[in-house]
Design a protein around this motif. Structure first.
Motif, mmCIF file in Angstrom:
data_model
loop_
_atom_site.group_PDB
_atom_site.id
_atom_site.type_symbol
_atom_site.label_atom_id
_atom_site.label_comp_id
_atom_site.label_asym_id
_atom_site.label_seq_id
_atom_site.Cartn_x
_atom_site.Cartn_y
_atom_site.Cartn_z
ATOM 1 N N UNK A 157 0.842 -1.207 0.000
ATOM 2 C CA UNK A 157 0.000 0.000 0.000
ATOM 3 C C UNK A 157 0.879 1.261 0.000
ATOM 4 N N UNK A 158 1.926 1.217 0.833
ATOM 5 C CA UNK A 158 2.823 2.379 0.906
ATOM 6 C C UNK A 158 3.545 2.576 -0.423
ATOM 7 N N UNK A 159 3.795 1.460 -1.126
ATOM 8 C CA UNK A 159 4.471 1.547 -2.428
ATOM 9 C C UNK A 159 3.530 2.072 -3.511
ATOM 10 N N UNK A 160 2.257 2.215 -3.154
ATOM 11 C CA UNK A 160 1.304 2.769 -4.120
ATOM 12 C C UNK A 160 0.331 1.756 -4.683
ATOM 13 N N UNK B 73 -3.265 5.457 1.826
ATOM 14 C CA UNK B 73 -1.796 5.419 1.939
ATOM 15 C C UNK B 73 -1.095 5.557 0.593
ATOM 16 N N UNK B 74 -1.658 4.926 -0.443
ATOM 17 C CA UNK B 74 -0.954 4.904 -1.729
ATOM 18 C C UNK B 74 -0.840 6.296 -2.347
ATOM 19 N N UNK B 78 4.329 8.765 0.725
ATOM 20 C CA UNK B 78 5.137 8.523 1.921
ATOM 21 C C UNK B 78 5.779 7.149 1.761
ATOM 22 N N UNK B 79 6.986 6.988 2.271
ATOM 23 C CA UNK B 79 7.588 5.645 2.277
ATOM 24 C C UNK B 79 7.789 5.209 3.720
ATOM 25 N N UNK B 80 7.621 3.924 3.942
ATOM 26 C CA UNK B 80 7.737 3.433 5.324
ATOM 27 C C UNK B 80 8.670 2.223 5.368
ATOM 28 N N UNK B 88 9.013 -8.248 -0.038
ATOM 29 C CA UNK B 88 8.158 -9.204 -0.757
ATOM 30 C C UNK B 88 8.979 -10.466 -1.005
ATOM 31 N N UNK B 96 11.887 -5.907 -5.554
ATOM 32 C CA UNK B 96 11.385 -5.308 -4.321
ATOM 33 C C UNK B 96 11.523 -3.792 -4.377
ATOM 34 N N UNK B 99 9.261 -2.168 -7.241
ATOM 35 C CA UNK B 99 7.810 -2.400 -7.220
ATOM 36 C C UNK B 99 7.000 -1.093 -7.217
ATOM 37 N N UNK B 100 7.366 -0.185 -6.335
ATOM 38 C CA UNK B 100 6.630 1.083 -6.225
ATOM 39 C C UNK B 100 6.720 1.898 -7.502
ATOM 40 N N UNK B 102 7.235 0.642 -10.540
ATOM 41 C CA UNK B 102 6.449 -0.049 -11.583
ATOM 42 C C UNK B 102 4.971 0.294 -11.440
ATOM 43 N N UNK B 103 4.495 0.310 -10.183
ATOM 44 C CA UNK B 103 3.084 0.637 -9.958
ATOM 45 C C UNK B 103 2.761 2.046 -10.430
ATOM 46 N N UNK B 104 3.757 2.916 -10.324
ATOM 47 C CA UNK B 104 3.541 4.308 -10.760
ATOM 48 C C UNK B 104 3.896 4.508 -12.226
ATOM 49 N N UNK B 147 14.160 0.346 -0.865
ATOM 50 C CA UNK B 147 12.810 0.365 -1.421
ATOM 51 C C UNK B 147 12.131 1.711 -1.127
ATOM 52 N N UNK B 151 11.818 5.825 -4.460
ATOM 53 C CA UNK B 151 10.622 6.562 -4.875
ATOM 54 C C UNK B 151 10.739 8.062 -4.649
#
Lengths: 257, 365
Positions: A157-160, B73-74, B78-80, B88, B96, B99-100, B102-104, B147, B151
């Motif tokens: 979720x945090x990764x989007x 959250x998405x 923010x990154x956590x 993953x 890993x 991933x973020x 790629x989603x964007x 990770x 971003x």
């Protein structure tokens, strides 16, 4: 251990023995287990009959459809039950577990009536739709999901990731060992299922192997045991292969967690 | 980068457990803010409400000036970094970290560049093809940080990221994270239960207790001027000694523990007049207590104590003693050959002590 192995393999041995014997030879005692004369005539007869190929194809279509349904819907149901933790979902979980306690025979008549009213008797849908999500599979995946840290979804979720992305791209791949078990169990149960496919079909068009073989080997006054056993051995080959393969896959997946 | 503002934030879990109570704080752009407190004080919940992983019961959260209460959250940018890294398991280190991105829907080449750049900064380039199970704890921790940094988010949240590492690796990663903060010039909110991490890394520290902010200050202010007994006891290792006694007037003002008396310096005494003849708690940092030498003055007060445990640290000695009434810890600034059960005379430098009101535990002076 050896005794257990012997007890488990004995029925398979009997099937093999009877299927390889000449006509009229039956098994009177354990001493007759090894045939004096081996013949593959029954196998040839089964394979040359177009009906066996049809049953095999029907069983394959139905089993693959049911396995695919369970692989998609059981994890989705389990995920929803686990993550949307509320009074309603807890009641649903109890209901899912409760359905595991109802014998299939009790559901036979209502299921038949329902499918009959929907004009689905003697179609693939009758053999697939009611079995697309098995309660045991939902419960099994639910238990497995509990062992997966919630943080990997939160990290997604945090990764989007959206909920669907987090489920299909992060949670679903992690469920592989459980899904291997679901696929194997569902395939084996479905492939061997006799009673419900027997009730829900009436023609060779959609009959599956266990039902078809039983009818195929029935003479007017007797059962051709050798033919039935040869067909059963051929029908058991995919289940044995899948069982051996899936055991190895599940072991390697669990070891790699 | 961005600032983060929490206004009157309250989080109550189902069942009535209050995790955060009316918290208001502003985290400045590029600040390294550390939230510290004992287990169960609500510090992780603090991060989770900022991340959007927990819904607020009341209050408002602003990131970069924008109200984000209802932003998932998405979409908070923010990154956590999680305590257990939450990598993953089915993806390689590269995947890993990617991933973020790629989603964007970042272009492949940019993803490759960013991942390699982050891997280079963290020294994990050679690990990019491995799966998380083939990494050590320290390596996993770096991947989790990687990770987060690929971003380039507005805010970084760290939830006890060093607590699963061994002591040596923890010290090393502490320094590396501080360096990373200087390099990225990022806004970081970092949660820990370890006050050494808090003191060494934070620009400012928030001390939490039972979901309530006790004090927000820079590390030295927290150490020198705690607002209450809890902060005083939580910050500093070994913890501050609390000695209960009475304030008595015998010409000058004295603190009477029962087994020893100590004159209160005049500049402190002026703040304590309301407590004359009453119970009071004396707070003494372990390094303020030393072995008795010839240098005894009015404000360097001697007392006798029995040694219970001696912990030689090499450059200093931690000694656990008792006055017969109060257990006391002293940090002696040299190697000392003290024996358990021996009677030793120590001194307290009364110019460097604190006084607390026993009724509300607030600092008096």
């Amino acid at each position: 251990m050896l005794i257990l192995l012997f007890i488990n393999l004995l029925p398979l041995g009997v099937m093999l023995s009877v299927s390889l014997k000449g006509e009229g030879s039956v098994l009177r005692s354990l001493a007759d287990l090894i045939p004096k004369q081996i013949t593959f005539a029954h196998y040839a007869e089964v394979l040359s009959s177009g009906r066996f190929a049809r049953y095999f194809l029907n069983s394959t279509i139905v089993a693959i459809a049911v396995v695919a349904g369970n692989l998609i819907f059981a994890p989705m149901a389990a995920y929803a039950l686990l993550r949307s933790d509320s009074k309603v979902t807890r009641i649903f979980l109890v209901l899912v577990i409760a359905t595991m306690m109802v014998p299939k025979h009790i559901m036979m008549i209502p299921l038949f009536t329902m499918l009959y009213r929907m004009h689905l008797i003697d179609t693939y849908f009758a053999l697939v739709l009611p079995f697309l999500v098995d309660a045991f599979n939902v419960f099994f995946v639910y238990q497995y999901l509990k062992t997966i840290p919630h943080e990997i979804e939160e990290a997604a979720f945090m990764d989007g990731a959206s909920l669907a992305n987090a489920f299909f791209r992060v949670v679903y791949p992690v469920l592989k060992p459980a899904l291997a078990v679901v696929a194997t169990n569902t395939f084996l149960i479905n492939w061997n299922s006799f009673l419900l496919p027997f009730v829900l079909t009436s023609s060779d068009k959609v009959r599956t192997l266990p039902v078809g073989l039983a009818i195929f080997s029935q003479g007017e006054h007797s059962t051709d045991w050798s033919l039935l056993m040869a067909g059963s051995i051929l029908a058991a080959v995919p289940t044995i292969v899948i069982w051996i393969r899936s055991q190895k896959i599940a072991q390697s997946m669990l070891a790699s967690r | 980068m961005a600032n983060v503002v929490l206004k009157n934030v309250t989080k109550i879990f189902p069942g009535g457990v209050v995790a955060i109570k009316d918290a208001t704080i502003e985290v400045a752009d590029r600040e390294f803010l550390v939230i510290v407190g004992p287990s169960g004080c609500g510090k992780s919940t603090f991060l989770r409400v900022i991340a959007g992983l927990e819904e607020l019961t009341a209050g408002e959260i602003y990131i970069d000036g924008k109200l984000v209460n209802d932003v998932p959250p998405k979409d908070r940018d923010i990154a956590m970094v999680f305590q257990n890294y939450a990598l993953y398991p089915h993806m390689t280190v590269f995947d890993n970290m990617a991933f973020g991105l790629k989603l964007r829907k970042f272009p492949k080449e940019e993803i490759r560049q960013r991942v390699h750049e982050a891997a280079r900064i963290l020294g994990i380039e050679q690990l990019l093809d491995r799966k998380p199970k083939a990494l050590s704890g320290g390596q996993r921790q770096r991947v989790a940080v990687g990770r987060a940094i690929v971003r380039k988010p507005k805010v970084f949240l760290f939830d006890e990221p060093l607590s699963n590492l061994d002591a040596k690796m923890r010290v090393q990663m502490r320094a590396e994270l501080s360096k990373l903060h200087n390099r990225l010039k990022a806004t970081i909110i970092y949660v820990t239960h370890d006050q050494i991490e808090a003191m060494t890394m934070g620009d400012r520290i928030v001390v939490l207790k039972d979901g309530m902010i006790q004090q927000v200050a820079d590390p030295m202010t927290l150490y020198d001027s705690p607002v209450n007994k809890f902060v005083a006891g939580f910050i500093g290792s070994p913890a501050m000694n609390f000695i209960d006694g009475k304030l008595l007037r015998d010409g000058a003002l004295y603190f009477d523990e029962g087994t020893f008396k100590a004159k209160v310096p005049d500049e402190i005494a002026s703040h304590l007049q309301a407590f004359e003849g009453k119970e009071i708690t004396l707070g003494v940092r372990p390094e303020v207590i030393q072995e008795k030498t010839d240098k005894i003055g009015l404000e360097i007060v001697p007392f006798k104590a029995k040694v219970e445990v001696v912990e030689p640290m090499g450059n200093e000695t931690i000694v656990y003693v008792t006055t017969g009434k109060t257990p006391i810890v002293a940090r002696l600034i040299a190697r000392k050959d003290l024996k358990p059960d021996s009677d030793v005379e120590f001194v307290i430098d009364m110019t460097r002590v604190h006084f607390f009101d026993p009724s509300n535990e607030k600092t008096i002076v």
